[in-house]
Design a protein around this motif. Structure first.
Motif, short mmCIF file in Angstrom:
data_model
loop_
_atom_site.label_atom_id
_atom_site.label_comp_id
_atom_site.label_asym_id
_atom_site.label_seq_id
_atom_site.Cartn_x
_atom_site.Cartn_y
_atom_site.Cartn_z
N ASP A 12 0.81 -1.22 0.00
CA ASP A 12 0.00 0.00 0.00
C ASP A 12 0.84 1.27 0.00
O ASP A 12 0.50 2.27 0.64
N ILE A 13 1.97 1.22 -0.72
CA ILE A 13 2.80 2.41 -0.87
C ILE A 13 2.14 3.36 -1.86
O ILE A 13 1.88 2.99 -3.01
N GLU A 14 1.85 4.57 -1.43
CA GLU A 14 1.24 5.55 -2.33
C GLU A 14 2.24 5.91 -3.42
O GLU A 14 3.41 6.15 -3.16
N GLY A 15 1.76 5.94 -4.67
CA GLY A 15 2.65 6.25 -5.79
C GLY A 15 3.59 5.11 -6.11
O GLY A 15 4.72 5.33 -6.57
N ALA A 16 3.16 3.88 -5.91
CA ALA A 16 4.03 2.71 -6.11
C ALA A 16 4.60 2.65 -7.52
O ALA A 16 5.79 2.34 -7.70
N ASP A 17 3.80 2.96 -8.53
CA ASP A 17 4.27 2.86 -9.92
C ASP A 17 5.38 3.88 -10.19
O ASP A 17 6.40 3.56 -10.80
N PHE A 18 5.16 5.11 -9.72
CA PHE A 18 6.16 6.16 -9.90
C PHE A 18 7.45 5.80 -9.17
O PHE A 18 8.56 5.95 -9.71
N ASP A 19 7.32 5.32 -7.94
CA ASP A 19 8.50 4.99 -7.15
C ASP A 19 9.31 3.87 -7.81
O ASP A 19 10.55 3.91 -7.84
N ALA A 20 8.61 2.87 -8.33
CA ALA A 20 9.30 1.75 -8.98
C ALA A 20 10.10 2.24 -10.18
O ALA A 20 11.27 1.87 -10.36
N ARG A 21 9.49 3.08 -11.00
CA ARG A 21 10.19 3.60 -12.17
C ARG A 21 11.39 4.46 -11.77
O ARG A 21 12.48 4.34 -12.34
N LEU A 22 11.19 5.32 -10.76
CA LEU A 22 12.27 6.22 -10.34
C LEU A 22 13.45 5.43 -9.78
O LEU A 22 14.62 5.72 -10.09
N LEU A 23 13.18 4.42 -8.98
CA LEU A 23 14.26 3.62 -8.41
C LEU A 23 15.01 2.85 -9.49
O LEU A 23 16.25 2.77 -9.47
N LEU A 24 14.27 2.29 -10.44
CA LEU A 24 14.92 1.54 -11.52
C LEU A 24 15.78 2.47 -12.38
O LEU A 24 16.92 2.13 -12.73
N GLU A 25 15.24 3.64 -12.71
CA GLU A 25 16.01 4.58 -13.52
C GLU A 25 17.27 5.02 -12.79
O GLU A 25 18.33 5.18 -13.39
N HIS A 26 17.16 5.21 -11.48
CA HIS A 26 18.31 5.66 -10.70
C HIS A 26 19.40 4.58 -10.65
O HIS A 26 20.58 4.87 -10.81
N VAL A 27 18.99 3.34 -10.45
CA VAL A 27 19.96 2.25 -10.34
C VAL A 27 20.64 1.97 -11.68
O VAL A 27 21.85 1.72 -11.73
N THR A 28 19.88 2.02 -12.75
CA THR A 28 20.42 1.60 -14.06
C THR A 28 20.94 2.75 -14.92
O THR A 28 21.75 2.53 -15.82
N GLY A 29 20.42 3.95 -14.66
CA GLY A 29 20.74 5.06 -15.55
C GLY A 29 19.91 5.07 -16.81
O GLY A 29 20.12 5.90 -17.70
N TRP A 30 18.97 4.15 -16.91
CA TRP A 30 18.11 4.09 -18.09
C TRP A 30 17.00 5.14 -17.96
O TRP A 30 16.51 5.43 -16.88
N SER A 31 16.55 5.65 -19.09
CA SER A 31 15.44 6.58 -19.11
C SER A 31 14.14 5.82 -19.34
O SER A 31 14.15 4.63 -19.70
N ALA A 32 13.03 6.52 -19.18
CA ALA A 32 11.73 5.90 -19.46
C ALA A 32 11.66 5.48 -20.92
O ALA A 32 11.08 4.43 -21.25
N LEU A 33 12.27 6.26 -21.81
CA LEU A 33 12.27 5.93 -23.23
C LEU A 33 13.08 4.66 -23.48
O LEU A 33 12.70 3.81 -24.30
N ASP A 34 14.19 4.50 -22.76
CA ASP A 34 14.99 3.28 -22.88
C ASP A 34 14.16 2.05 -22.54
O ASP A 34 14.26 1.00 -23.20
N LEU A 35 13.34 2.16 -21.51
CA LEU A 35 12.52 1.01 -21.07
C LEU A 35 11.47 0.66 -22.11
O LEU A 35 11.13 -0.51 -22.29
N VAL A 36 10.94 1.67 -22.79
CA VAL A 36 9.94 1.42 -23.84
C VAL A 36 10.60 0.77 -25.05
O VAL A 36 10.07 -0.17 -25.64
#
Length: 280
Positions: A12-36
């Motif tokens: 029940d983490i508020e903003g779970a989707d945003f947090d997941a993307r932000l953490l992954l981008e931070h760890v990998t250096g990938w952008s949202a466009l890279d993931l697409v």
């Protein structure tokens, strides 16, 4: 990312989707466009371990921006410290309310000095320095760690040459006269602290949250002291709690300051008040 998102949702983490993307981008250096473009790329073992560690911290209630160590504010990046509040979007309303007045001041007089009381990360002062060419600013805070963070943020955002820090309890060690005073002071009533979300209660510094018995102690201190440091035609810009417009206005009016602007935040709540001396 799906696994991380689902784990945060399950907790029940508020903003779970945003947090997941932000953490992954931070760890990998990938952008949202890279993931697409390449959704099946694999993490290295080192990245996977780092992401697991970040997931554990988020599940324990640590805010996502505290985990990655920075937060964007008014189009700029601010490094965070345990000694500072995490700057939030509603505070951008204060920057937007004050910036046009500062520009006009510089256009008409050739200069402008700003005092940011309780500067924390420096988000307000640094953003205004970035917005307003020729502005000079002093940021005060009782915390030496906060002042260090503010100075660092001024440096990384290219305004350090116009920013000075002073360790002070409100006006105690401030000198000089200023054209504008701004502050996002502690405004939570002491009895309401326990009811805050754990992201805030357990991770923002308590001195930046606790506004005393009724949440108004800082406003009284600012209203009482501002007259000795504000020019006769200067302004005071303040962030307030959603239900404090009337009470804060009364405090400043009693101290000789007239309300000239009031603005709501993105949620439609009262959030920013701007005052000037009655005789101005």
């Amino acid at each position: 990312m799906r696994a991380l998102r689902d784990a945060l949702r399950a907790a029940d983490i508020e903003g779970a989707d945003f947090d997941a993307r932000l953490l992954l981008e931070h760890v990998t250096g990938w952008s949202a466009l890279d993931l697409v473009r390449d959704p099946n790329r694999a993490l290295t073992m080192e990245q996977a371990r780092a992401l697991d560690a970040f997931q554990a911290r988020r599940l324990q209630g640590e805010p996502v921006h505290r985990i990655i160590g920075y937060r964007d504010f008014h189009g700029l990046r601010f490094n965070l410290s345990p000694d500072t509040l995490e700057p939030r979007p509603d505070t951008e309303i204060l920057v937007d309310a004050v910036a046009p007045w500062l520009r006009r001041r510089i256009e008409t007089t050739g200069g402008c000095r700003l005092l940011d009381l309780g500067t924390g990360s420096g988000a307000i002062a640094v953003s205004l320095l970035k917005e307003v060419a020729g502005l000079l600013a002093v940021g005060t805070d009782l915390s030496a760690g906060a002042l260090e963070a503010a100075s660092g943020n001024a440096h990384i955002n290219g305004v350090a040459d116009r920013f000075e820090t002073v360790r002070s309890d409100w006006f105690a060690d401030v000198t000089g006269c200023f054209d504008a005073i701004v502050s996002n002071p502690p405004y939570i009533a002491h009895g309401e602290i326990d009811g805050l979300s754990r992201d805030v209660r357990d991770h923002d510094p308590m001195r930046a949250l606790d506004g005393g018995e009724d949440g108004l102690d800082a406003y009284r201190a600012i209203a009482e002291g501002a007259g000795s440091f504000l020019s006769a035609t200067g302004i005071i810009g303040l962030e307030i709690g959603w239900d404090q417009k009337s009470s804060v206005s009364a405090i400043f009016e009693e101290a000789g300051h007239a309300l000239i602007d009031a603005r709501k935040d993105y949620g439609g709540n009262d959030r920013v008040l701007v005052f000037r001396p009655d005789q101005a």
